[in-house]
Design a protein around this motif. Sequence first.
Motif, PDB file in Angstrom:
ATOM      1  N   LYS A 113       0.824  -1.214   0.000  1.00  0.00           N
ATOM      2  CA  LYS A 113       0.000   0.000   0.000  1.00  0.00           C
ATOM      3  C   LYS A 113       0.856   1.261   0.000  1.00  0.00           C
ATOM      4  O   LYS A 113       1.814   1.341  -0.755  1.00  0.00           O
ATOM      5  N   ASP A 114       0.518   2.236   0.844  1.00  0.00           N
ATOM      6  CA  ASP A 114       1.248   3.508   0.826  1.00  0.00           C
ATOM      7  C   ASP A 114       2.628   3.407   1.474  1.00  0.00           C
ATOM      8  O   ASP A 114       3.426   4.329   1.379  1.00  0.00           O
ATOM      9  N   LYS A 115       2.953   2.287   2.109  1.00  0.00           N
ATOM     10  CA  LYS A 115       4.272   2.078   2.717  1.00  0.00           C
ATOM     11  C   LYS A 115       5.193   1.298   1.776  1.00  0.00           C
ATOM     12  O   LYS A 115       6.319   0.961   2.140  1.00  0.00           O
ATOM     13  N   HIS A 117       7.730   0.335  -1.298  1.00  0.00           N
ATOM     14  CA  HIS A 117       8.866   0.908  -2.022  1.00  0.00           C
ATOM     15  C   HIS A 117       9.163  -0.034  -3.182  1.00  0.00           C
ATOM     16  O   HIS A 117       9.001  -1.251  -3.055  1.00  0.00           O
ATOM     17  N   ASP A 133       9.293   5.470  -4.018  1.00  0.00           N
ATOM     18  CA  ASP A 133       8.269   5.275  -3.001  1.00  0.00           C
ATOM     19  C   ASP A 133       7.066   4.579  -3.654  1.00  0.00           C
ATOM     20  O   ASP A 133       7.139   4.151  -4.808  1.00  0.00           O
ATOM     21  N   ALA A 134       5.966   4.485  -2.931  1.00  0.00           N
ATOM     22  CA  ALA A 134       4.770   3.798  -3.425  1.00  0.00           C
ATOM     23  C   ALA A 134       4.212   4.430  -4.693  1.00  0.00           C
ATOM     24  O   ALA A 134       3.601   3.758  -5.522  1.00  0.00           O
ATOM     25  N   ASP A 135       4.428   5.747  -4.870  1.00  0.00           N
ATOM     26  CA  ASP A 135       3.930   6.465  -6.044  1.00  0.00           C
ATOM     27  C   ASP A 135       4.964   6.569  -7.161  1.00  0.00           C
ATOM     28  O   ASP A 135       4.797   7.361  -8.088  1.00  0.00           O
TER      29      ASP A 135
END
Length: 195
Positions: A113-115, A117, A133-135
Amino acid sequence: ELRERLLGQRLNNVYSLSSKMLQLKFTVSHRAAAEGNNNNSDGGGTALAPVNEKVFLIMESGVRVHTTAYERDKSKIPSSFAMKLRKHINTRRLEAVYQPPNDRVIVFTFGSKDKAHHVILELYASGNIILTDADYRIIVLLRKHTYEGDGVRVAVGEVYPIHKAEDEAATLSLAGLQQVLRTHAEEASKKQSKG
């Protein structure tokens, strides 16, 4: 093989082998028949004992990726690149390994998820190893460059252009990884025979 051996396993550490090569250390847990014990406690069959096995993932920018059971000689002092990777992905689980179709890029996703890498290994030209990162915002990379044609920059703070191929992204199979490695080995062999 990569997915079968490493998916869901925690990363123990990251080591620098050279300026373009990393060794990622995993301890893979599985169950195996205990030596000298043919019966389990209830008298029915072979007992299974937990076994921990060290597995090393070797990544070489622009050249190769593979697992091995053998630990390579590493720098006594880790590079700043390896230290940055340690900071962001040590102890995280390898959640996904995939290759966008028709691309010589392999994406390793640690965490979820948002954590999450992503460690992106480029297997063309000079290659690259990139942490995002996640994005897909780039945190650290071996070398910055700009893609010809569309002028997309690959640099710290920029978003990695995974979106170009991600619309058609497919999970990397063993056969797919073997094909990437075969193709790259053939290209490297041709270059060596010319030079």
